[in-house]
Design a protein around this motif. Structure first.
Motif, PDB file in Angstrom:
ATOM      1  N   MET A   1     -21.777   2.500  -4.994  1.00 33.91           N
ATOM      2  CA  MET A   1     -21.101   3.054  -6.142  1.00 33.91           C
ATOM      3  C   MET A   1     -19.730   2.386  -6.288  1.00 33.91           C
ATOM      4  N   GLU A   2     -19.527   1.685  -7.366  1.00 35.40           N
ATOM      5  CA  GLU A   2     -18.308   0.933  -7.582  1.00 35.40           C
ATOM      6  C   GLU A   2     -17.335   1.752  -8.424  1.00 35.40           C
ATOM      7  N   SER A   3     -16.099   1.762  -7.984  1.00 30.70           N
ATOM      8  CA  SER A   3     -15.084   2.510  -8.707  1.00 30.70           C
ATOM      9  C   SER A   3     -14.373   1.584  -9.690  1.00 30.70           C
ATOM     10  N   ASN A   4     -13.999   2.109 -10.830  1.00 28.14           N
ATOM     11  CA  ASN A   4     -13.309   1.328 -11.851  1.00 28.14           C
ATOM     12  C   ASN A   4     -11.800   1.544 -11.828  1.00 28.14           C
ATOM     13  N   ARG A   5     -11.291   2.128 -10.775  1.00 25.06           N
ATOM     14  CA  ARG A   5      -9.860   2.369 -10.687  1.00 25.06           C
ATOM     15  C   ARG A   5      -9.121   1.072 -10.408  1.00 25.06           C
ATOM     16  N   LEU A   6      -7.906   0.960 -10.896  1.00 23.21           N
ATOM     17  CA  LEU A   6      -7.136  -0.269 -10.818  1.00 23.21           C
ATOM     18  C   LEU A   6      -6.775  -0.633  -9.381  1.00 23.21           C
ATOM     19  N   PHE A   7      -6.330   0.345  -8.603  1.00 20.65           N
ATOM     20  CA  PHE A   7      -5.854   0.015  -7.267  1.00 20.65           C
ATOM     21  C   PHE A   7      -6.986  -0.137  -6.261  1.00 20.65           C
ATOM     22  N   HIS A   8      -8.219   0.105  -6.657  1.00 21.56           N
ATOM     23  CA  HIS A   8      -9.344  -0.263  -5.805  1.00 21.56           C
ATOM     24  C   HIS A   8      -9.655  -1.744  -5.974  1.00 21.56           C
ATOM     25  N   LYS A   9      -9.410  -2.270  -7.150  1.00 24.21           N
ATOM     26  CA  LYS A   9      -9.633  -3.694  -7.391  1.00 24.21           C
ATOM     27  C   LYS A   9      -8.471  -4.537  -6.876  1.00 24.21           C
ATOM     28  N   PHE A  10      -7.249  -4.018  -7.019  1.00 21.16           N
ATOM     29  CA  PHE A  10      -6.045  -4.717  -6.557  1.00 21.16           C
ATOM     30  C   PHE A  10      -5.310  -3.811  -5.575  1.00 21.16           C
ATOM     31  N   PRO A  11      -5.658  -3.874  -4.296  1.00 21.68           N
ATOM     32  CA  PRO A  11      -5.018  -2.972  -3.334  1.00 21.68           C
ATOM     33  C   PRO A  11      -3.546  -3.328  -3.110  1.00 21.68           C
ATOM     34  N   MET A  12      -2.750  -2.319  -2.836  1.00 21.97           N
ATOM     35  CA  MET A  12      -1.331  -2.517  -2.562  1.00 21.97           C
ATOM     36  C   MET A  12      -1.171  -3.064  -1.148  1.00 21.97           C
ATOM     37  N   PRO A  13      -0.182  -3.932  -0.929  1.00 24.69           N
ATOM     38  CA  PRO A  13       0.064  -4.410   0.434  1.00 24.69           C
ATOM     39  C   PRO A  13       0.549  -3.279   1.328  1.00 24.69           C
ATOM     40  N   ASN A  14       0.382  -3.442   2.616  1.00 30.44           N
ATOM     41  CA  ASN A  14       0.743  -2.381   3.562  1.00 30.44           C
ATOM     42  C   ASN A  14       2.248  -2.163   3.655  1.00 30.44           C
ATOM     43  N   TRP A  15       3.040  -3.204   3.409  1.00 31.05           N
ATOM     44  CA  TRP A  15       4.486  -3.046   3.548  1.00 31.05           C
ATOM     45  C   TRP A  15       5.086  -2.201   2.431  1.00 31.05           C
ATOM     46  N   VAL A  16       4.360  -1.988   1.341  1.00 29.92           N
ATOM     47  CA  VAL A  16       4.881  -1.181   0.241  1.00 29.92           C
ATOM     48  C   VAL A  16       4.954   0.290   0.635  1.00 29.92           C
ATOM     49  N   ASN A  17       4.046   0.745   1.453  1.00 27.68           N
ATOM     50  CA  ASN A  17       3.991   2.154   1.853  1.00 27.68           C
ATOM     51  C   ASN A  17       4.738   2.368   3.163  1.00 27.68           C
ATOM     52  N   ASN A  18       5.924   1.807   3.277  1.00 24.21           N
ATOM     53  CA  ASN A  18       6.724   1.916   4.477  1.00 24.21           C
ATOM     54  C   ASN A  18       7.791   2.994   4.265  1.00 24.21           C
ATOM     55  N   ALA A  19       7.921   3.908   5.223  1.00 23.66           N
ATOM     56  CA  ALA A  19       8.884   5.000   5.086  1.00 23.66           C
ATOM     57  C   ALA A  19      10.312   4.483   5.129  1.00 23.66           C
ATOM     58  N   ASN A  20      10.588   3.476   5.940  1.00 22.96           N
ATOM     59  CA  ASN A  20      11.949   2.925   6.006  1.00 22.96           C
ATOM     60  C   ASN A  20      12.322   2.222   4.710  1.00 22.96           C
ATOM     61  N   LEU A  21      11.370   1.544   4.098  1.00 14.08           N
ATOM     62  CA  LEU A  21      11.625   0.890   2.820  1.00 14.08           C
ATOM     63  C   LEU A  21      11.898   1.927   1.728  1.00 14.08           C
ATOM     64  N   ARG A  22      11.165   3.020   1.758  1.00  9.80           N
ATOM     65  CA  ARG A  22      11.381   4.093   0.781  1.00  9.80           C
ATOM     66  C   ARG A  22      12.750   4.732   0.982  1.00  9.80           C
ATOM     67  N   THR A  23      13.132   4.974   2.217  1.00  9.02           N
ATOM     68  CA  THR A  23      14.440   5.564   2.504  1.00  9.02           C
ATOM     69  C   THR A  23      15.561   4.621   2.077  1.00  9.02           C
ATOM     70  N   GLY A  24      15.381   3.332   2.351  1.00  8.79           N
ATOM     71  CA  GLY A  24      16.370   2.352   1.916  1.00  8.79           C
ATOM     72  C   GLY A  24      16.489   2.294   0.409  1.00  8.79           C
ATOM     73  N   GLY A  25      15.373   2.435  -0.295  1.00 13.50           N
ATOM     74  CA  GLY A  25      15.402   2.456  -1.751  1.00 13.50           C
ATOM     75  C   GLY A  25      16.144   3.665  -2.297  1.00 13.50           C
ATOM     76  N   VAL A  26      15.982   4.806  -1.628  1.00 10.61           N
ATOM     77  CA  VAL A  26      16.689   6.016  -2.052  1.00 10.61           C
ATOM     78  C   VAL A  26      18.194   5.834  -1.880  1.00 10.61           C
ATOM     79  N   TYR A  27      18.600   5.286  -0.734  1.00  9.64           N
ATOM     80  CA  TYR A  27      20.028   5.069  -0.498  1.00  9.64           C
ATOM     81  C   TYR A  27      20.589   4.007  -1.444  1.00  9.64           C
ATOM     82  N   LEU A  28      19.813   2.974  -1.717  1.00 10.83           N
ATOM     83  CA  LEU A  28      20.267   1.926  -2.632  1.00 10.83           C
ATOM     84  C   LEU A  28      20.439   2.468  -4.050  1.00 10.83           C
TER      85      LEU A  28
END
Length: 148
Positions: A1-28
């Motif tokens: 069963m193939e999904s037509n969702r966008l992020f199943h076709k183009f997965p996000m890199p693992n470094w995007v879901n980093n808690a330290n990067l998110r915290t740094g973005g909040v402070y920035l």
């Protein structure tokens, strides 16, 4: 069963879901907002000083985008993330998630209104009126919080 969702076709890199990067973005983002706030106050004080040789001064209308942006940031930062995820009965009844999402939407609308208002103030007061000299850069400082 193939999904037509966008992020199943183009997965996000693992470094995007980093808690330290998110915290740094909040402070920035907080640092950029406070820098813009300071530079707007600097421009407001300079507009009424004796060193300002022009007829352009900052009035209350120029403060409205700053007030909208500040209220929007306050509203967005006052909502807990757990209230957005699911409707739970532990938060004084049902239907809390849609109320929190509505308030979050209103906060983002205030921020978008503040940004649009600051661009309008820049265009109407400093570009259309042809303020000339360094005052167009002064308007850019008010709008984006940068020294040009």
């Amino acid at each position: 069963m193939e999904s037509n969702r966008l992020f199943h076709k183009f997965p996000m890199p693992n470094w995007v879901n980093n808690a330290n990067l998110r915290t740094g973005g909040v402070y920035l983002s907080g640092a950029m907002f406070s820098l813009g706030f300071f530079l707007f106050l600097d421009a407001a004080v300079f507009s009424h000083s004796a060193l300002n040789g022009s007829t352009i001064h900052i009035t209350f209308v120029d403060w409205i985008p700053l007030i909208c942006s500040t209220l929007g940031m306050t509203v967005i930062n006052s909502i807990e993330k757990s209230r957005l995820n699911s409707d739970s009965f532990s938060y004084s009844g049902n239907g809390v998630a849609w109320k929190a999402r509505l308030v979050l939407f209103l906060g983002f609308a205030l921020i978008a209104g503040g940004l649009a208002g600051s661009v309008c103030v820049l265009v109407l007061n400093f570009i259309v009126e042809e303020a000339g000299g360094g005052l167009c850069g002064w308007g850019l400082r008010m709008c984006w919080g940068m020294r040009w």
